[in-house]
Design an enzyme around this catalytic site. Structure first.
Site, PDB file in Angstrom:
ATOM      1  N   GLY A  40      41.065  32.954  29.586  1.00 52.36           N
ATOM      2  CA  GLY A  40      40.280  33.621  30.676  1.00 52.36           C
ATOM      3  C   GLY A  40      40.931  34.978  30.906  1.00 52.36           C
TER       4      GLY A  40
ATOM      5  N   TYR B  79      36.645  27.198  46.523  1.00 51.81           N
ATOM      6  CA  TYR B  79      37.495  27.742  45.707  1.00 51.81           C
ATOM      7  C   TYR B  79      38.942  27.836  46.712  1.00 51.81           C
ATOM      8  CZ  TYR B  79      40.277  31.460  43.263  1.00 51.81           C
ATOM      9  OH  TYR B  79      41.099  32.159  42.843  1.00 51.81           O
TER      10      TYR B  79
HETATM   11  N1  SER Z   1      39.295  37.112  42.036  1.00 52.40           N
HETATM   12  C1  SER Z   1      39.022  35.813  42.777  1.00 52.40           C
HETATM   13  C2  SER Z   1      37.555  35.664  43.030  1.00 52.40           C
HETATM   14  O1  SER Z   1      36.999  36.355  43.254  1.00 52.40           O
HETATM   15  C3  SER Z   1      39.739  35.476  43.817  1.00 52.40           C
HETATM   16  O2  SER Z   1      41.094  34.868  43.643  1.00 52.40           O
HETATM   17  O3  SER Z   1      37.290  34.422  43.111  1.00 52.40           O
END
Ligand code: SER
Length: 311
Positions: free
Chosen positions: A12, A141
């Site tokens: 990733g 998330y």
């Molecule tokens: N960069 C990530 C996102 O935008 C945040 O941790 O989901």
């Protein structure tokens, strides 16, 4: 003998650069990259196919390589997890449990697990967001990261698991591209500016978010993992900051290099996510406890991005 390190989710955005740096520091043979399918990375050094949700498969590889440290990077990011909430929750939580349990059973000794600014929510103070504050995330998330932080601290307190974590801001680098996040625009904008001369931004012009240049985030990650154990006083996750900017501000910086660059704005569902996150972060504890210090600001980062993507 050096500890063997396993990086899960190594292909990733973060893993691509982290594996290279870890191999510079610890030697190619001591860092095993792994992802759910074989990628280009497999040509660069040891590589395994691992699904972190497959406990037995994971255990077999950990034993085969005598792994002592795991960097668990496999996760669904904010925008993708909104589209697949159940899958996001399962991967982000059960993946973490599977790795925490390896340390609880004393099979491995040390874990790195990333958290995010997504643990904060609309009721959090937005400027200079403190380490300890209101945390009411509104994304799948963010909820998974906040729950994960609590579990990391729990495993440390109850079972002595040495797990270390950082709340990353948006990460910006030129060696790899992000996927499925809300801060991704800050990488895409450079590629489009250089290759097309224009960029349509999915966030509105004044949406300020905390960001960080990739080399700083790699230094922070390796820094917290190398820090003396008694310096790690926060076992949930440390606030971490680089610099903050809005799409308009970064476009003005890009125009200094590409005078004809044009940005337009077409906010989509990611706008709501961005609006719930902090604008800037207070990372004083990271500085105080284990000596964190970023090197890049908006100007230096923009120089590096443009120079390297042009190559
Ligand atoms: N960069 C990530 C996102 O935008 C945040 O941790 O989901």
């Amino acid at each position: 003998m050096r500890d063997k390190i396993l990086v899960i989710g190594s292909s990733g955005q973060l893993g691509t650069e982290l594996v290279q740096k870890l191999r510079d520091v610890y030697g190619i043979e001591n860092v095993i990259a792994s992802d759910t399918k074989v990628t280009e990375q497999a040509k660069e050094g040891p590589f395994e196919v691992i699904d972190v949700l497959d406990v037995n498969g994971l255990l077999a590889i950990v034993k085969r390589h005598n792994i002592k440290q795991i960097y668990l990077l496999a996760a669904l990011l904010s925008a993708t997890a909104e589209k697949m909430p159940k899958i996001g929750w399962e991967l982000n939580m059960n993946g973490l449990f599977n790795v925490l349990d390896l340390a609880k059973e004393k099979i491995i000794e040390k874990i790195y697990w990333p958290s995010s600014i997504a643990v904060f929510g609309s009721n959090t103070p937005k400027e200079n967001t403190p380490q300890y504050t209101i945390m009411e995330p509104s994304t799948v998330y963010g909820i998974s990261k906040l729950a994960g932080e609590r579990w990391c601290e729990y495993y440390f307190n109850k079972f002595g698991v040495d797990v270390r974590s950082l709340r990353y801001p948006g990460l910006i680098g030129w060696k790899s591209v992000p996927g499925g996040g809300t801060t991704d625009y800050a990488v895409h904008i450079f590629h489009d500016a250089i290759h097309k001369g224009n960029y349509e931004c999915f966030l509105s012009e004044n949406t300020k978010l905390p960001m960080m240049f990739m080399s700083d985030s790699i230094n922070a990650t390796i820094g917290i993992m190398q820090a003396d154990v008694n310096k790690i006083k926060i076992r949930s996750s440390y606030n971490l900051a680089g610099f903050s900017f809005s799409p308009k501000e970064i476009s003005q910086e890009i125009i200094k290099h590409i005078p004809n660059f044009k940005i337009t704005y077409k906010p989509d569902s990611r706008q709501e996510i961005a609006d719930s996150w902090p604008k800037s972060i207070d990372d004083n504890f990271a500085t105080l406890h284990w000596g964190w210090k970023p090197e890049y600001n908006l100007e230096l980062m923009t120089n590096e991005m443009i120079k390297n993507i042009k190559k």
